[in-house]
Design a protein around this motif. Structure first.
Motif, PDB file in Angstrom:
ATOM      1  N   ASP A   1       8.089   8.556   0.430  1.00  0.00           N
ATOM      2  CA  ASP A   1       7.004   9.505   0.229  1.00  0.00           C
ATOM      3  C   ASP A   1       7.174  10.679   1.192  1.00  0.00           C
ATOM      4  O   ASP A   1       7.649  10.528   2.329  1.00  0.00           O
ATOM      5  CB  ASP A   1       5.649   8.840   0.476  1.00  0.00           C
TER       6      ASP A   1
ATOM      7  N   THR B   1      -8.264  10.532  -1.259  1.00  0.00           N
ATOM      8  CA  THR B   1      -7.328   9.421  -1.506  1.00  0.00           C
ATOM      9  C   THR B   1      -6.732   9.527  -2.907  1.00  0.00           C
ATOM     10  O   THR B   1      -7.472   9.621  -3.892  1.00  0.00           O
ATOM     11  CB  THR B   1      -8.049   8.073  -1.358  1.00  0.00           C
ATOM     12  N   SER B   2      -5.413   9.528  -3.002  1.00  0.00           N
ATOM     13  CA  SER B   2      -4.668   9.493  -4.275  1.00  0.00           C
ATOM     14  C   SER B   2      -5.105  10.592  -5.239  1.00  0.00           C
ATOM     15  O   SER B   2      -5.445  10.356  -6.387  1.00  0.00           O
ATOM     16  CB  SER B   2      -4.821   8.124  -4.941  1.00  0.00           C
ATOM     17  N   ILE B   3      -5.101  11.836  -4.711  1.00  0.00           N
ATOM     18  CA  ILE B   3      -5.397  12.975  -5.569  1.00  0.00           C
ATOM     19  C   ILE B   3      -4.123  13.311  -6.359  1.00  0.00           C
ATOM     20  O   ILE B   3      -3.039  13.414  -5.786  1.00  0.00           O
ATOM     21  CB  ILE B   3      -5.824  14.189  -4.727  1.00  0.00           C
ATOM     22  N   GLU B   4      -4.270  13.477  -7.656  1.00  0.00           N
ATOM     23  CA  GLU B   4      -3.100  13.774  -8.489  1.00  0.00           C
ATOM     24  C   GLU B   4      -3.157  15.221  -8.961  1.00  0.00           C
ATOM     25  O   GLU B   4      -4.173  15.674  -9.488  1.00  0.00           O
ATOM     26  CB  GLU B   4      -3.032  12.832  -9.691  1.00  0.00           C
TER      27      GLU B   4
ATOM     28  N   SER C   1       1.047  12.458  -6.261  1.00  0.00           N
ATOM     29  CA  SER C   1      -0.213  11.863  -5.813  1.00  0.00           C
ATOM     30  C   SER C   1      -0.260  12.041  -4.304  1.00  0.00           C
ATOM     31  O   SER C   1       0.685  11.685  -3.595  1.00  0.00           O
ATOM     32  CB  SER C   1      -0.244  10.372  -6.183  1.00  0.00           C
TER      33      SER C   1
ATOM     34  N   SER D   1      -2.552  11.787  -0.519  1.00  0.00           N
ATOM     35  CA  SER D   1      -3.682  11.267   0.254  1.00  0.00           C
ATOM     36  C   SER D   1      -3.726  12.025   1.590  1.00  0.00           C
ATOM     37  O   SER D   1      -2.693  12.166   2.268  1.00  0.00           O
ATOM     38  CB  SER D   1      -3.524   9.770   0.504  1.00  0.00           C
TER      39      SER D   1
ATOM     40  N   LEU E   1       2.523  12.495   0.261  1.00  0.00           N
ATOM     41  CA  LEU E   1       2.699  12.872  -1.149  1.00  0.00           C
ATOM     42  C   LEU E   1       3.728  11.954  -1.801  1.00  0.00           C
ATOM     43  O   LEU E   1       4.798  11.712  -1.236  1.00  0.00           O
ATOM     44  CB  LEU E   1       3.175  14.326  -1.279  1.00  0.00           C
ATOM     45  N   ARG E   2       3.384  11.480  -2.980  1.00  0.00           N
ATOM     46  CA  ARG E   2       4.282  10.566  -3.715  1.00  0.00           C
ATOM     47  C   ARG E   2       4.633  11.181  -5.069  1.00  0.00           C
ATOM     48  O   ARG E   2       3.761  11.666  -5.801  1.00  0.00           O
ATOM     49  CB  ARG E   2       3.616   9.215  -3.920  1.00  0.00           C
TER      50      ARG E   2
ATOM     51  N   ILE F   1       5.150  11.086  -8.711  1.00  0.00           N
ATOM     52  CA  ILE F   1       4.690  10.195  -9.791  1.00  0.00           C
ATOM     53  C   ILE F   1       5.252  10.649 -11.138  1.00  0.00           C
ATOM     54  O   ILE F   1       4.668  10.371 -12.191  1.00  0.00           O
ATOM     55  CB  ILE F   1       3.151  10.136  -9.823  1.00  0.00           C
TER      56      ILE F   1
ATOM     57  N   ARG G   1       6.017   7.721 -13.439  1.00  0.00           N
ATOM     58  CA  ARG G   1       4.796   7.106 -13.933  1.00  0.00           C
ATOM     59  C   ARG G   1       4.108   7.988 -14.970  1.00  0.00           C
ATOM     60  O   ARG G   1       3.638   7.517 -16.004  1.00  0.00           O
ATOM     61  CB  ARG G   1       3.840   6.845 -12.765  1.00  0.00           C
TER      62      ARG G   1
END
Length: 886
Positions: free
Chosen positions: A153, A217-220, A234, A236, A252-253, A255, A258
């Motif tokens: 991340d 938390t985990s905003i996309e 995503s 946080s 930041l991840r 995605i 996904r």
């Protein structure tokens, strides 16, 4: 030590035992947190430190061999930050300076009183707590560095001005910027322009009010890549303070995968929804544990006649709709506790009372624990298929029945694989007794050896040249009797290649035997050289021969065999019912000493019709006979007996033959004194025509009627082929009857308008697009009905061989008339054969039409010849015709 208190282990080094013990006692008294280990020298301290973990060292300065400063220096070689307090009575500045230079943590001078130990305890507690905090911070730092360095991340920190202060390597991988480029730049460079203003205002609001407008938390959202495309991420956030300044850290991840999978799943779900909403099959899903219907598509209403909402509200209505006769069977598999897959066909009853067939199949769906938590299925309306199956089965049954009625068997050959299919009746017809399916060689070999080449050639030509065939061949059944078979074949082609050869086999043995017998009968009755008595004797010999062909010699009424006698009853002493030696009858046809039963006083009774009388004596079950006349007196009876044991084997053909011969005898005798020979012959042939009409037309009409029923339910080329065969038989019967009516005779001659008769014939024939031209104005002497037969056959022959658009011309000759067409004509080599019975150049022709023409011509004493007309067509010239002189 109190529970939950973190202990502090202290290594105390002092060469004064009393003082060392005192320090230990006071320190442990000061706090139960302390654990003191005492040693007497620096060397002992180093040895203990090598084997024991301690949190702090308290050491004296003045000690033999190695003072406190030297001990400190040795400790620092391996433990650079371990808390070390120099607790000494020597308080010079030099000592303090050296201790600080050696890395001492704290310096405390020994004093007087116990307060010094309290001070020492505080110093120990403070340095240990600080050391522990620093060590924990360092460990945390190392952990964070490891995390940020190895995390997939992206991790970054920004200050309150939105400036990037730190990024890890994964950030470079995610956004394409190198780490140095990102540091010191605004976070906005990683945002699409549409997000930048919202981020700026949100951050200002938070710094001013400390209130968040969304969960961090985990905003996309989509981030901006260096290459210009957007990357779904995503993120946080969290906030911290550093040097009094509010800062932020974000993780930041990527995605993308996904999001791609979710998008693909959405597309699949949409495709499934579109499919499920529009297909004709009912798609459903249930919870087998709760017994709930989770989904059903609109096709449920089309099939079940109920809305999907009704099913959601009342899941039991699905099973309640099952037909009462199928409910017990189907409800077992629909039980919510049943978690297996199934395939089932059953009936349902719609609210309007209509019954439909459905094909329902389902499979269980398991969760990660291997438990069935869903059942999905699909149900199809197969009502039409069931109707087709029922009709097909009915058609097959009717086809089989028709095959048996018509005594025809069907077959099919696949030329590519060599596979052969026989209908059930063909197996019965051929008498195939092997358990294996027959091969092509097997089929050829069932025929007698001399007929095999013809069968092979016909099949080969059909496969190579796509030509249909109809041949007659003999084969030998197990009873060692040759039977005649008519074998027909019709190739089916695709793109010019024969893909299958289909046909039928018909047992024509009786027809062939009847033809032979009729030919023999015709030869006997029409022979002008034979006397009446000779004809009677020859007819009796013919009958005996025909009836002996299959069932043995006719010799005795006592031996389960037939008796065929000619009984003379001139002797008045012989009475009805008497059993007398054959010799007493003076019968010339029987040269033996057998006995026979006298049926009645035929001279007195003189029955004119054939008698059929049943007897029980001597095992006689039936009698067929006809009186025989000589001039005005009855002198004998033509008799035929059928014993009880043989009655089932007495075929219709045999009875017909006997009737034919016995009737002919009586008619011949009766006509002998009153009519000419040709008139007698005409009457006999009329009887023959009646028999043929009755014995052949009736079963043919039944078979054709049955085929019409089959044709209503089954559209098959095999049915069409059998209909064509029946029509062929009908044509043959019509021509045979016409031939029997014509013979070589004519009625009364009269003046007949040739043009008028021609027009009448044209109106009775199916001429479609053909054209008639008449070039005749005179009348001729003729039997009008026979002349009409002649013209009808010549005109029909022209249309049959030259097409529906042919032009037919009837005109005058000096001594007769002609009938010609503008068709293909008749080759010179075939003109000698066209009048022979049975000759035809077309598959549908009977071969009797021109033979009838020839018979009519001969009966009138005319002549006929075949030539070529002016337009190349066939021309028939009838000459030696008498025209009217008026």
């Amino acid at each position: 030590m109190k529970e939950g208190v973190n202990p502090i282990r202290i290594l105390h080094v002092d060469d004064d035992p009393g003082l060392a013990e005192l320090v230990s006692s006071y320190l442990e008294k000061e706090s139960s947190q302390f654990e003191v280990i005492s040693v007497r020298s620096a060397s002992d301290g180093l040895e203990k430190l090598a084997t024991t973990d301690v949190d702090c060292i308290v050491s004296d300065y003045d000690m033999p061999r190695q003072n406190g400063i030297e001990f400190l220096e040795n400790v620092r070689d391996k433990h650079t930050d371990l808390p070390f307090i120099l607790f000494t009575a020597k308080g010079s500045e030099d000592v303090a300076s050296d201790a600080i230079s050696a890395g001492v943590t704290d310096y405390l001078q020994k004093g007087v009183g116990t307060d010094q130990y309290t001070l020492l305890a505080n110093r120990i507690r403070n340095v240990v707590n600080k050391w522990r905090a620093e060590r924990e911070a360092e460990q945390t730092k190392r952990r964070l560095e490891a995390i940020t360095k190895n995390s997939s991340d992206a991790i970054l920190t920004i200050d309150s001005t939105n400036t990037i202060e730190f990024v890890n390597q994964a950030t470079e991988d995610l956004f394409g910027y190198d780490v140095d480029t990102l540091r010191g730049n605004s976070l906005s460079m990683l945002m699409p322009e549409r997000y930048q203003e919202g981020h700026r205002s949100g951050m200002e609001r938070f710094l001013a009010t400390n209130e968040r407008s969304l969960d961090w938390t985990s905003i996309e959202f989509s981030a901006q890549h260096q290459a210009g495309h957007e990357v779904p991420v995503s993120i946080s956030f969290s906030t911290f303070k550093e040097d009094g300044e509010r800062k932020f850290v974000g993780v930041l991840r990527d995605i993308s995968e996904r999001v791609r999978m979710e998008e693909e799943l959405r597309e699949r779900e949409e495709r499934f929804r579109q499919m499920a909403e529009n297909i004709q099959e009912m798609v459903w899903m249930t919870d087998p544990v709760e017994g709930e219907v989770l989904y059903v598509n609109p096709a449920y209403e089309d099939i079940w006649g109920r809305s999907p909402q009704d099913l959601y509200d009342n899941p039991q209505s699905f099973a309640n709709a099952i037909h009462p006769e199928d409910q017990e069977r189907v409800k077992k598999i629909l039980d919510p506790q049943s978690t297996g897959s199934y395939e089932e066909e059953y009936r349902i009853t719609r609210p309007d009372g209509e019954v439909r067939w459905v094909y329902d199949r389902a499979v269980p769906v398991k969760n990660n624990a291997g438990e069935v938590y869903r059942t999905v299925g699909i149900a199809s309306d197969i009502t039409e298929r069931k109707d087709r199956e029922r009709k097909f089965n009915r058609a097959v049954e009717l086809r089989d029945q028709t095959e048996r009625i018509a005594d025809v068997g069907g077959w099919e050959l696949n030329p590519e694989t060599g596979d052969i299919f026989w209908s059930d009746h063909l197996f019965e017809l051929i008498g195939w007794e092997s358990n294996r399916e027959p091969s092509l060689d097997d089929i050829v070999n069932i025929f007698v050896e001399e007929d095999r080449p013809g069968v092979k050639d016909a099949v080969k030509k059909a496969l190579t040249e796509s030509e249909s065939f109809a041949i007659e061949a003999r084969f030998q059944r197990s009873e060692k009797r040759n039977r005649w078979m008519e074998v027909r074949g019709a190739p089916q082609t695709e793109d010019g290649d024969v893909v299958r050869l289909q046909g039928a086999v018909h047992d024509i043995t009786e027809r062939k035997e009847r033809e032979q017998a009729l030919h023999a009968l015709y030869d006997i009755t029409s022979d002008p050289e034979l006397s009446f008595d000779q004809k009677v004797q020859n007819l009796l010999r013919l009958g005996r021969k025909e009836l002996e062909t299959e069932y043995g010699t006719l010799s005795s009424i006592h031996g389960n065999e037939y008796v065929f006698e000619f009984v003379d009853t001139d002797d008045d002493s012989i009475q009805p019912g008497d059993v007398v030696p054959v010799a007493a009858t003076n019968c010339e046809l029987v040269a033996s000493s057998r006995q026979t039963v006298v049926i009645g006083d035929v001279e007195r009774d003189a029955p004119e019709e054939t008698s059929r009388i049943g007897f029980t004596e001597w095992g006689v079950s039936s009698y067929i006979g006809a009186p025989v006349f000589d001039t005005n007196d009855v002198y004998g009876t033509f008799c035929f007996y059928d014993t009880e044991a043989q009655v089932d084997r007495f075929t219709a053909w045999e009875k017909t033959l006997v009737d034919l011969m016995s009737n002919w005898v009586s008619v011949e005798l009766r006509r002998k004194q009153t009519t000419e020979r040709l008139q007698n012959q005409n009457e006999q042939l009329g009887q023959f025509a009646s028999i043929v009409s009755h014995d052949l037309r009736n079963p043919l009409n039944v078979a054709m009627g049955r085929l019409k029923l089959i044709q209503e339910d089954c559209d098959s080329e095999h049915v069409d082929a059998v209909i064509r065969s029946h029509q062929r038989m009908q044509d043959l019967i019509d021509d045979l009857l016409a031939l029997a009516q014509v013979g070589e005779q004519k009625g009364e001659l009269e003046l007949v308008d040739l043009a008028g008769v021609t027009s009448s014939c044209w109106e009775t024939i199916s001429t479609t697009n053909a054209t008639l031209q008449t070039n005749c104005n005179r009348s001729i002497m003729a039997d009008e009905s026979r002349l009409q037969q002649l013209l009808e056959n010549l005109i029909s022959n022209a249309i049959e061989h030259s097409g529906n658009d042919v032009t037919v011309t009837v005109g005058e000759l000096d001594d007769g008339f002609y009938v010609e067409d503008n068709g293909v004509g008749i080759p010179e080599t075939g003109r000698e054969s066209v009048f022979e019975p049975g000759y035809s150049t077309t598959q549908d022709g009977t071969g009797f039409g021109l033979h009838i023409v020839d018979q009519v011509v001969k009966a009138h004493g005319w002549d006929i010849q075949v030539t070529t007309g002016p337009q190349g067509g066939a021309r028939f010239e009838i000459t030696n015709v008498e025209y009217s002189t008026e």
